[in-house]
Design a protein around this motif. Sequence first.
Motif, PDB file in Angstrom:
ATOM      1  N   ILE A 125       0.507  -1.353  -0.118  1.00  0.00           N
ATOM      2  CA  ILE A 125       0.143  -0.170   0.210  1.00  0.00           C
ATOM      3  C   ILE A 125       0.876   1.073  -0.353  1.00  0.00           C
ATOM      4  N   ASN A 126       1.962   1.377   0.981  1.00  0.00           N
ATOM      5  CA  ASN A 126       2.892   2.344   0.201  1.00  0.00           C
ATOM      6  C   ASN A 126       3.278   3.149  -0.138  1.00  0.00           C
ATOM      7  N   MET A 127       4.107   1.359  -1.483  1.00  0.00           N
ATOM      8  CA  MET A 127       4.334   1.706  -2.492  1.00  0.00           C
ATOM      9  C   MET A 127       3.425   2.032  -3.114  1.00  0.00           C
ATOM     10  N   LEU A 128       2.456   1.993  -3.539  1.00  0.00           N
ATOM     11  CA  LEU A 128       1.538   1.858  -4.299  1.00  0.00           C
ATOM     12  C   LEU A 128       1.116   3.540  -4.219  1.00  0.00           C
ATOM     13  N   THR A 129       1.242   3.933  -3.184  1.00  0.00           N
ATOM     14  CA  THR A 129       0.706   5.509  -2.552  1.00  0.00           C
ATOM     15  C   THR A 129       1.364   6.254  -3.337  1.00  0.00           C
ATOM     16  N   ARG A 130       2.944   6.060  -3.254  1.00  0.00           N
ATOM     17  CA  ARG A 130       3.867   6.860  -4.459  1.00  0.00           C
ATOM     18  C   ARG A 130       3.662   6.232  -6.054  1.00  0.00           C
ATOM     19  N   TYR A 131       3.509   5.618  -6.181  1.00  0.00           N
ATOM     20  CA  TYR A 131       3.484   5.120  -7.419  1.00  0.00           C
ATOM     21  C   TYR A 131       2.325   5.824  -7.200  1.00  0.00           C
ATOM     22  N   ALA A 132       1.420   6.089  -7.195  1.00  0.00           N
ATOM     23  CA  ALA A 132      -0.466   6.915  -7.557  1.00  0.00           C
ATOM     24  C   ALA A 132       0.006   7.845  -7.700  1.00  0.00           C
ATOM     25  N   ARG A 133       1.137   8.454  -6.837  1.00  0.00           N
ATOM     26  CA  ARG A 133       1.237  10.059  -7.059  1.00  0.00           C
ATOM     27  C   ARG A 133       1.824  10.546  -7.818  1.00  0.00           C
ATOM     28  N   THR A 134       2.811   9.360  -8.960  1.00  0.00           N
ATOM     29  CA  THR A 134       3.399   9.736  -9.885  1.00  0.00           C
ATOM     30  C   THR A 134       2.437   9.255 -11.364  1.00  0.00           C
ATOM     31  N   GLN A 135       1.434   8.571 -11.405  1.00  0.00           N
ATOM     32  CA  GLN A 135       1.025   8.329 -12.090  1.00  0.00           C
ATOM     33  C   GLN A 135      -0.319   8.768 -12.903  1.00  0.00           C
ATOM     34  N   PHE A 136      -0.787   9.345 -11.599  1.00  0.00           N
ATOM     35  CA  PHE A 136      -2.491   9.840 -11.727  1.00  0.00           C
ATOM     36  C   PHE A 136      -2.303  10.842 -11.365  1.00  0.00           C
ATOM     37  N   LEU A 137      -3.520  11.629 -12.385  1.00  0.00           N
ATOM     38  CA  LEU A 137      -3.998  13.327 -11.858  1.00  0.00           C
ATOM     39  C   LEU A 137      -4.729  13.344 -10.204  1.00  0.00           C
ATOM     40  N   ASN A 138      -3.826  14.773  -9.952  1.00  0.00           N
ATOM     41  CA  ASN A 138      -5.010  15.238  -8.264  1.00  0.00           C
ATOM     42  C   ASN A 138      -6.006  14.948  -8.499  1.00  0.00           C
ATOM     43  N   PRO A 139      -7.128  14.139  -7.389  1.00  0.00           N
ATOM     44  CA  PRO A 139      -8.458  14.937  -8.136  1.00  0.00           C
ATOM     45  C   PRO A 139      -9.065  15.544  -7.638  1.00  0.00           C
ATOM     46  N   ASN A 140      -8.185  15.919  -6.695  1.00  0.00           N
ATOM     47  CA  ASN A 140      -8.835  17.360  -6.303  1.00  0.00           C
ATOM     48  C   ASN A 140      -8.218  18.423  -6.846  1.00  0.00           C
ATOM     49  N   ILE A 141      -8.300  18.668  -8.421  1.00  0.00           N
ATOM     50  CA  ILE A 141      -6.928  19.569  -9.017  1.00  0.00           C
ATOM     51  C   ILE A 141      -8.385  20.927  -8.828  1.00  0.00           C
ATOM     52  N   ASN A 142      -9.372  20.814  -9.721  1.00  0.00           N
ATOM     53  CA  ASN A 142     -10.394  21.822  -9.871  1.00  0.00           C
ATOM     54  C   ASN A 142     -10.515  22.784  -8.459  1.00  0.00           C
ATOM     55  N   GLU A 143     -10.576  21.827  -7.561  1.00  0.00           N
ATOM     56  CA  GLU A 143     -10.688  22.237  -5.995  1.00  0.00           C
ATOM     57  C   GLU A 143      -9.784  23.725  -5.569  1.00  0.00           C
ATOM     58  N   SER A 144      -8.687  22.856  -5.640  1.00  0.00           N
ATOM     59  CA  SER A 144      -6.939  22.850  -5.238  1.00  0.00           C
ATOM     60  C   SER A 144      -7.429  24.449  -5.696  1.00  0.00           C
TER      61      SER A 144
END
Length: 1126
Positions: free
Chosen positions: A240-259
């Motif tokens: 889970i810790n590894m996939l957290t870092r992986y997802a931060r490099t491969q997917f877009l921020n889901p809260n991009i519009n709000e931020s």
Amino acid sequence: MSASSAFNDEKGGSSSVGEPEYGHDPASGGIFSSDYKRHDDLKEMLDSNKDSLKLEAMKRIVAMIARGKNASDLFPAVVKNVACKNIEVKKLVYVYLVRYAEEQQDLALLSISTFQRGLKDPNQLIRASALRVLSSIRVTIIVPIMMLAIKEAASDMSPYVRKTAAHAIPKLYSLDPEQKDQLIEVIEKLLADKTTLVAGSVVMAFEEVCPERIDLIHKNYRKLCNLLIDVEEWGQVVIINMLTRYARTQFLNPNINESLLEEGGGGDKTFYGSDGNGDDEDEEDKQKKAEAAALAKRKPYVMDPDHRLLLRNTKPLLQSRNAAVVMAVAQLYFHLAPKAEVGVIAKALVRLLRSHSEVQYVVLQNVATMTIKRRGMFEPYLKSFYIRSTDPTQIKILKLEVLTNLANETNISTILREFQTYIKSMDKDFVAATIQAIGRCATNIGEVRDTCLNGLVQLLSNRDELVVAESVVVIKKLLQMQPEKHSDIIKHMAKLTDNIQVPMARASILWLIGEYCEHVPKIAPDVLRKMAKSFTNEEDIVKLQILNLAAKLYLTNSKQTKLLTQYVLNLAKYDQNYDIRDRARFIRQLIVPTEKSGALSKYAKKLFLALKPAPVLESPFKDRDHFQLGSLSHLLNAKTGGYQELPDWPEAAPDPSVRNVEVKESVPEWTKCSSREKRKEKKVEKPFYSDSEGESGPTESADSESYSSSGSDSGSGSAENGSGSASEDSVEASESEEEEEHKKKKKKEFKRPVQESDSEESSEEEERKRVRKRKQLKSNSESESDEDEESDSESSQSESEDSESEVDVKKKKEVQSKAPSKPVTKESKKEKKEMSLLDLDDFEPAASPQVTPVNSFLCSSLVTDLEGLSLADSVLSPIAISPSGAQKSYELLHRITGEGLSVEYCFSRQPFGPDPKMVAVQMQFANSAAADAKNLHMEDVKLQSGMRVQEFPEIELLRAGETATAAMGIDFCDSTQAANFQLCTHSRKCFVSIQPPVGELMKPIFMTENEFKKEQGQLMGMNEITERLTLDAKCRDEHVVVQRVTAAANLSRVPCGSDKECSPPLPLPALPLPVHRFAGRTVSGGSLVLVTVATKEDGAAQLTLNCDKMVIGTMLVKDILLALTQ
């Protein structure tokens, strides 16, 4: 305690009478000899020839190690037994060696050849232990041997040995980092492993050796997500810790519009708010807002399906019993999930607060960080953070932190009442923290500032000096916000200088009086007089504030304080502390102008009496979220060794296709198998089945390919072994399933409106041409084997028996496409069968009733087969499934609720085209209102986790009095939970739900009786439910039993293999009563469902159901019992 008693304890506490005792007489030198002869009995046992004595010795040695006693001097005696034949002794020797191999490296190296032999041992535990010992010898000389051993173990048949290989990788890497490239190859190989035992260990090795090689994870990402639920707990945490870092490099921020909107709207004022540029700032703020809004409109966020897969597969782990797993999932959701979905972790984290204080401490640290950004998440659980008297101080302070972060206008009164209680505690550190928390609440919530100040002023009369001192410090900070309103409080605090002795509190009071001396012009000089008296006895921090007070009073009221100031400066000039001496000289030069003093003395007043901004009381957890939650770095608020930074979200989404895994096509293998069989067997008995088997490959649809992939695997495997029977069976089964799908497609075509018929004619012509070409090719290939066929009448007879199963499917087709009530002559039946048999070859819808000319391969054996089949009608006719027209309808929306619009739905039992894992639902809309209904569509679909819906296409207009039909697909995930959604028209919305009967979660499959019995044998014990019942009077007939079972569940009848079990034409008492078998699979999961109804005399019967999904099995048994007994 004597040495002998200690020795006896080590041996297990029992000493026999005849045993010598050492060290009784100090003069005998026994004190030394006891050490010399220590463990002698164990050494003797290890040197003996008896395995039982060796085993006993090893058990005692391992017990010593477990108790923390040193057994390293036994190493030479133990290591000799590494080649022992007894497996139990060998296992314990390896346990010992793993512990001491690093300390006694030279001796361990002598046995390295034995360890290498152990790597080839037939026992997987010995192989794994040998590798573990080998990797524990920390000598660079044997690095190549270790490398070879790890590579071999990575390809081992046993997943346990592969797991040990993964554990050995970081050991070898720390010993020799130059081996990194070779180790990465092994890691890449192990990452492709599909067993859950290996997954956690290899990801741990990946994190240790090459965490930057994200490309190794791409192909294995989906597999890791799907395996996650079954991996052991510590493996889950690492993945889970590894996939957290992986997802931060491969997917877009889901809260991009709000931020973006927050950034645009957050016009934070500067620290010293300058009024001059106010207009410019406003314009900039407006511009930023406009840009952010435009960007949000321009790029709507769509979540990557792989991102959703990760969130969906980790969510169930919030219920794990392991706190570390729950914490890992919580941090993953906090860092990766959309804001609306993060709330699910709150309940799980609150549950962990019932654990041990160590777990509570870590969880509360993370909750404190979360509450700063996502306060609303924990507000419903406010009471869970109330402090218990039994909590340790650290836990109390963290809970206070959380309560302070959660404070808002609605709950502040409750929180302040709690704080009042906490102030009475005996724990002084906790009381001080509570007072600081009150100060922070007052700073953050302006409405309660006065209330908090008054409460803190009341604390100034507390007997406890620490409480008073902390209150003074907090009041000082609060008064800076509105000093002019609170001169009374400043006067009250000035009086406290006589009583309070805590240096920080005294310094705070002096600073307040000096800063706001114009509000208390009469009291300030008197306070300075008192302080000048006690100057030499004060602490350094107080002395510095006395100097500041003197300077400020000299500048504002020099008449009264000039002499006092000079006196204080003279005292400070000779103080022991150089800071105080320097401050005194500096102030003297600044405020007392002389000829030598520079230009700065003109600005003394501005320097000392400048307006100072009020301090911002912030949480110490404010900036901690840049560390990954749950990590040691976050806990300590400092970067620790081995910490991997959490990457920033990418600006643009990387290519998602890198995670696609190529699936090898199984169709060519089929063709190879059949051709290999041809070459092996001289006798070619393939008039019909083998051809369809060979030709079906290219013409199969995508659905049938995926549907029958399991069959193809078994087929190819059996062909390589040289036995073709299993492959033929599996191919036949898959063909029959394809035939059913094809038949349903054909049925859909018959239902098309007449208007389409003109446009279809040309396409049908093309279809016919294609079919003819295919058949000509087939006849050419068949003509070669005609001679063999004629001589092979026996094989054709056996084939005819097999082909009965195929005709069952065709029978269903006839019954579904045509009403079965009309009597038909034998010839017409024969003709129809010929046509359907030809259809089976090419899996194409029949273009027209015209029969293509039958080639020579049908002439001899197949005609007799067909005649035999026509006689079997009486037995096979009940197999036909009830037609779709008889399906039960359910009300979705009543016309009163829908204001004239009524909706009914039924489960059509047809495969749902877009997704074969979905159940097809046919919906019938009727508009009985006076007005037209427009834009009929679905919204706000609410599903249980894992369920999916394919919405029906929007119906733009449904005129008054008209009806319309639409089809939708629902993946119920093999459960009977309802799919809830809103049915919307242009004018209103109605909440509706579709709940399936358990029988509609199946799809029928074709199966021979032998296959049925074989599968049933594998689903015994826990997977079998048996019920006795008495059949209803109307249900004694065989046809009625079949009809009722297939109406209750979407299953297909398994044809009888023997005449004994099928119902006889005449009631012969000697023959046994019929047994009815039904088979199907669950639509979503593909689990087998096997039903057997064995009828007995007088209407008694036994119902047996075999299914590995027990919940579905239990519910289905109830439904079938109800159908047969009513």
